[in-house]
Scaffold this motif. Structure first.
Motif, mmCIF file in Angstrom:
data_model
loop_
_atom_site.group_PDB
_atom_site.id
_atom_site.type_symbol
_atom_site.label_atom_id
_atom_site.label_comp_id
_atom_site.label_asym_id
_atom_site.label_seq_id
_atom_site.Cartn_x
_atom_site.Cartn_y
_atom_site.Cartn_z
ATOM 1 N N THR A 1 0.831 -1.215 0.000
ATOM 2 C CA THR A 1 0.000 0.000 0.000
ATOM 3 C C THR A 1 0.862 1.260 0.000
ATOM 4 O O THR A 1 0.787 2.071 -0.920
ATOM 5 N N LEU A 2 1.664 1.411 1.044
ATOM 6 C CA LEU A 2 2.405 2.660 1.191
ATOM 7 C C LEU A 2 3.387 2.902 0.045
ATOM 8 O O LEU A 2 3.406 3.979 -0.550
ATOM 9 N N PRO B 1 -1.833 12.634 1.008
ATOM 10 C CA PRO B 1 -1.922 11.537 1.977
ATOM 11 C C PRO B 1 -0.607 11.280 2.684
ATOM 12 O O PRO B 1 -0.591 10.902 3.857
ATOM 13 N N GLY C 1 -0.087 11.282 6.603
ATOM 14 C CA GLY C 1 0.585 10.165 7.260
ATOM 15 C C GLY C 1 1.728 10.622 8.149
ATOM 16 O O GLY C 1 1.878 10.153 9.280
ATOM 17 N N LEU D 1 0.444 12.113 11.189
ATOM 18 C CA LEU D 1 0.041 11.064 12.136
ATOM 19 C C LEU D 1 1.242 10.578 12.934
ATOM 20 O O LEU D 1 1.158 10.318 14.138
ATOM 21 N N ILE E 1 -9.651 10.981 8.936
ATOM 22 C CA ILE E 1 -10.194 9.625 8.834
ATOM 23 C C ILE E 1 -11.604 9.563 9.428
ATOM 24 O O ILE E 1 -12.516 8.958 8.864
ATOM 25 N N ALA F 1 -3.943 -0.616 14.253
ATOM 26 C CA ALA F 1 -2.894 0.349 14.588
ATOM 27 C C ALA F 1 -3.434 1.775 14.666
ATOM 28 O O ALA F 1 -3.023 2.550 15.522
ATOM 29 N N PHE F 2 -4.353 2.147 13.779
ATOM 30 C CA PHE F 2 -4.821 3.529 13.779
ATOM 31 C C PHE F 2 -5.625 3.848 15.026
ATOM 32 O O PHE F 2 -5.728 5.009 15.429
ATOM 33 N N VAL G 1 -3.240 6.627 4.688
ATOM 34 C CA VAL G 1 -3.025 7.128 6.057
ATOM 35 C C VAL G 1 -3.148 5.983 7.062
ATOM 36 O O VAL G 1 -2.379 5.901 8.025
ATOM 37 N N LEU G 2 -4.118 5.071 6.818
ATOM 38 C CA LEU G 2 -4.258 3.915 7.718
ATOM 39 C C LEU G 2 -3.007 3.035 7.651
ATOM 40 O O LEU G 2 -2.627 2.422 8.654
ATOM 41 N N ALA G 3 -2.380 2.962 6.497
ATOM 42 C CA ALA G 3 -1.153 2.168 6.383
ATOM 43 C C ALA G 3 -0.006 2.805 7.162
ATOM 44 O O ALA G 3 0.818 2.118 7.757
ATOM 45 N N ALA H 1 -0.315 4.182 9.862
ATOM 46 C CA ALA H 1 -0.567 3.911 11.287
ATOM 47 C C ALA H 1 0.114 2.639 11.757
ATOM 48 O O ALA H 1 0.305 2.464 12.965
#
Lengths: 301, 413, 209
Positions: A77-78, A117, A121, A124, A143, B257-258, C42-44, C46
């Motif tokens: 994904t990333l 994004p 990230g 975050l 989110i 994780a989030f 963004v979830l990745a 995390a």
């Protein structure tokens, strides 16, 4: 050495000896079988009691799985969807000029859209840096806003309007059924009156128990016949009673309380049905695992 | 005829140097090329079945696809009259102009009489551009092409009218929430009936305090994009506040994780609300694994080793709900569960002391805080239930008399 | 600012996704799809926070030699090894990461945990069939009828059991109960979503500091 530790070491020694004796280390397939079987037995040992073997397997499982998901997340994904395109843009002339094309309505170039994004990230990840950790709320807010907005309409469509639509049914099938419905309604009224004036006031005693039992059996039979004869009416009535159970603004007393009670009974019937249905599926999982253990046992003996 | 023979002879001798018989044949061929005779149907047919004419589709229409994003066109036609099953299917062609080159866009079987030229096709539609379409019936030996239809261009739709019932529901709901906000602002209290599971939360925390053992709070196994997880994070603030007030540790194992930063914020806020920010221990908010059963194994270990006395299972759960609730029951802890996942509710009902079913779970935060702003949406939901019940009664009666107006309105496609 | 900006962000994206549902325009849908892609990314990100949390707590316990610290070391070592191998080698089907580590450690343990459900459901069934209230009676009787209807011996006892079981599951009480719960839960989810989007509920964002 404490007796418990001695037992544990003894078990480990015995297992290693058996593995050597049966040639578990001779080829990879045998070793694979042994590792899988041992881990299975370690997990199953928890059913008896917590023990060091289960603790080992549990902590190994947690470590392996946490790493698996993180690595997969980065690799699938990333990296391909975010980091690689952004880095390519950067090294090929900068994000702002990377693409002349814009997203619809000409608001944002594609190059900038790819960076956003990554920025969220990184915001975050400021969570890990104490003094500026509050920045991570911006990423959380994004989110949550997205999730709340998406779920809002999704639940409205499928679980609200969709369920109402499916419950709009003709309560009686055809004009001929009206007569039968009237007959059932008369019987229902008779049962209610019988309960109100006869059953509710019965004193304790063998006769009262028998009378009550006969009454409730008759009621159950009547309800089943009614439900099969007028399924649509049962569905509509049941859903309304269920909704009344979830009504928070009125105390559940009197007639409202009775309909609410019917509602919770409906829910209990649904729970029982789900429970019974799930039992069969769970047993089949165990059969699958046992057959794997059987293959291992066959190899050992 | 004599003059015709004369002209053939002249044509042959002057222009072709062919002999007379050959010149006659050549002349006839040239004549037939310019005769303008009507196009004969393309001869085709099933092999071995004899030669027969294939007919083109009839009544071909091309139009903008309704209620779409503006990148799609719809082509409809009728099966040729009298054409039975003697052909394979239809081919759809498109061109930018009526006389231009037509390119194949798609193919369908012979039972289909509609085609949508959509963005996923290899030949896409550009919004606002004019196109012409032809449809051809085809078989192994050839095609019968219709006349070109057009021009047609695609236009985007700015509002999907079929989703109007959803918009009405939103407006009703928002309106009712605003009305209840105004009622609470006037100082009138709003009644909420007792919900046993929520009322028992303080009892559960108190019991953990008496035993001197921690609380376990499991917010489900879904990520923060699930509304149940968000609701669970909100309830966690109140439960953490109770834990802080009673000075009992609260352990929060996490499967995603989030959710870690959200859970940390929620627990910290709860301790802050109780006036005990120093008691907050960040090590009690623990990410275990994204894997469902690794998480379950870890939580089982926490229950058994840290001897938690009160368990809160509030959020989205799946198969692990049975393991968690049964394991928790075997430790003797008081258990309160709440989820909107219908298939897991029976296991919670069987193993837990209290179970919040569906909407009761979402109502928890409003019930605990009694905050008028939070009660407004709860009351709005009750109002919507009244509307639903009225719709069900009214709609079922309409259906009984064969009036399908309401079901038609609620069809979203 | 520490709270206002997150609330504005939540409001903007929440309202956009609600409005986007009603507008089929391809441009609006493309924006919605792009936001969806952003959330996945963004979830990745995390995952880094999650693994940092695991390592921090485990290493602290190892350092302080708290109870079960050797097992925390197992977690740390297995996590580190797996991560390094995966990041260096990749996560393709034929890599050591998948063929050996995933297939031979992860899969058997996951399958075993899943299979323990059978044991737990036996204890759950025992407790469910201890009938003490009307609610428990209804649950137990319905469960028994559904189970009997789904096994061959049930059909041997009475040929109507399978039909009764199907009626309970797909046409009768199960459908009715689930529908009532779904509608109620949908209302709850909608009101929660409303509270989030409009910032009525904001405690999950922490205080202003």
């Amino acid at each position: 050495m404490a007796p418990r530790n001695f037992i544990i070491l003894a078990i480990i020694a015995v297992v290693i000896l058996v593995m050597l004796f049966t040639g578990a280390f001779s080829d990879f397939q045998s070793l694979k079988l042994w590792v899988g079987a041992l881990l299975t037995l370690m997990i199953f040992s928890f059913l008896y009691k917590d023990n060091p073997f289960y603790k080992f397997a549990e902590h190994l499982f947690v470590g392996v799985s946490a790493a698996y998901w993180m690595t997969k997340g980065i690799q699938t994904t990333l990296w391909p969807n975010c980091l690689r395109p952004v880095l390519l843009d950067w090294f090929q002339g900068g994000a702002a000029s990377a693409s002349a094309d814009h997203l619809p309505f000409g608001v944002l170039p594609y190059g900038i859209a790819r960076v956003i994004p990554a920025v969220f990230g990184l915001i975050l990840l400021t969570r890990l840096i104490g003094p500026i950790g509050w920045f991570s709320r911006w990423a959380m807010a994004f989110i949550i806003g997205y999730a709340a907005g998406t779920n809002f309409t999704r639940y409205l469509q499928s679980d609200f309007v969709g369920q109402i639509y499916n419950t709009l049914l003709p309560v009686v099938d055809g004009p001929g059924a009206f007569g039968v419905f009237i007959a059932y309604a008369v019987i229902a009224a008779a049962l209610i009156l019988a309960y109100r004036f006869l059953i509710a006031g019965l004193q304790r005693g063998a006769g009262a128990v028998t009378t009550r039992s006969i009454f409730w059996i008759a009621t159950v039979v009547f309800v089943l016949l009614f439900a099969t004869k007028f399924p649509n009416l049962t569905v509509v009535t049941g859903v309304i009673c269920g909704l009344i159970y979830f009504f928070f603004s009125v105390e559940h007393k009197g007639l409202f309380g009775w309909t609410s009670r019917i509602g919770i009974y409906m829910l209990m019937l649904a729970f029982g049905a789900t429970f019974g249905y799930t039992v069969m599926a769970r047993i089949s999982l165990l059969i699958g695992r046992m057959s794997d253990l059987g293959v291992w046992l066959g190899k050992v003996f | 005829m004599c003059s015709l023979f004369y002209w053939v002879r002249m044509f042959a001798l002057r222009f072709t140097r062919l002999s007379m018989p050959k010149a006659c044949v050549a002349f006839c061929l040239v004549l037939s090329a310019f005769s303008g005779s009507p196009a004969e149907p393309i001869i085709g047919g099933q092999e071995g079945a004899g030669v027969r004419a294939l007919l083109p589709p009839e009544d071909v229409q091309a139009m903008d696809t309704p209620r779409d994003g503006g990148l799609s066109l719809t082509i409809r036609w009728q099966r040729p009259t009298g054409e039975e099953e003697g052909f394979s299917g239809y081919r759809i062609y498109r061109s930018d102009s009526a006389g231009g080159e037509f390119r194949l866009v798609g193919e369908v079987d012979r039972n289909t009489t509609e085609y949508q030229n959509i963005p996923n096709d290899s030949i896409k539609v550009r919004m606002g551009k004019e196109y012409y379409y032809k449809v051809a019936a085809y078989d192994s030996l050839g095609e019968a092409m219709s006349e070109a239809v057009g021009p047609v261009k695609s236009r985007p739709t700015w509002f999907d009218i079929h989703r109007l019932p959803i918009l009405v529901a939103i407006v009703l709901f928002f309106g009712s929430v605003l009305v209840f906000f105004r009622i609470t602002k006037r100082g009138r209290g709003l009644f909420i009936r007792r919900i046993a599971g929520i009322a028992a939360m303080e009892e559960a925390v108190g019991r953990a305090t008496e035993l001197g053992r921690p609380i376990l709070y499991v917010p489900g196994i879904m990520d923060v994009d699930n509304i149940q997880t968000i609701a669970s994070m909100v309830i966690l603030v109140d439960v953490a506040k109770l834990a802080a007030q009673y000075d009992v540790p609260i352990i929060v194992p996490l499967n995603r994780a989030f959710v870690v930063p959200m859970a940390e914020e929620s627990v910290r806020q709860g301790f802050l609300n109780a006036g005990r920010p120093d008691s907050y221990d960040p090590d009690n908010v623990r990410y275990l694994s994204d894997e469902q059963f690794a998480f379950t194994a870890g939580v089982n270990g926490i229950m058994v080793r840290e001897k938690t006395a009160a368990h809160f299972f509030l959020g989205a759960f799946f198969a692990e709900s049975l393991i968690l609730s049964e394991m928790g029951f075997s430790t003797g802890a008081i258990q309160i569960a709440g989820t909107a996942n219908i298939h897991q509710l029976p296991f919670f009902v069987v193993a837990c002391d209290y179970t919040l079913i569906g909407e009761e779970f979402y109502a928890a935060t409003a019930y605990i805080s009694k905050d008028p702003q939070l009660l407004g949406p709860l009351k709005g939901a009750d109002f919507m239930k009244v509307v639903i019940m009225a719709l069900l009664v009214g709609g079922s009666l309409l259906e009984l008399f064969g009036v399908h107006w309401l079901t038609g309105l609620l069809t979203l496609s | 600012m520490k709270r206002q900006i997150p609330l504005l962000i939540t409001f903007f994206f929440g309202i956009f996704m609600i409005i986007q549902y009603f507008i089929p325009h391809h441009g609006v849908n493309e924006w919605g799809g792009r936001f969806q892609g952003w959330t996945i990314i963004v979830l990745a990100f995390a995952y880094v926070l999650g693994v940092a949390n695991v390592l921090r707590i485990s290493l602290e316990k190892v350092y302080r030699k708290e109870a079960d610290w050797p097992f925390k070391l197992v977690t740390c070592i297995s996590l580190a090894l797996m991560m390094v191998i995966g990041l260096v080698e990749g996560v393709g089907e034929n890599t050591f990461f998948v063929r050996r580590l995933y297939n031979q450690l992860y899969v058997p343990m996951g399958a075993t945990m899943y299979s323990t459900l059978a044991f737990f459901i036996a204890s759950a069934a025992y407790r469910a069939f201890r009938i003490r209230t009307w609610h428990a009676a209804l649950l137990a009787i319905t469960a028994m009828l559904v189970m009997i209807g789904r096994i061959p011996i049930g059909q041997g006892i009475w040929s109507g059991f399978p039909r009764l079981s199907d009626w309970i599951m797909f046409e009768g009480p199960n459908m009715v109960g689930q529908r009532a719960i779904l509608i109620g839960a949908a209302l709850g989810a909608i009101s929660t979503g409303l509270k989030m989007v409009f910032g009525i509920e904001r405690s999950y964002l922490g205080s202003g500091d």
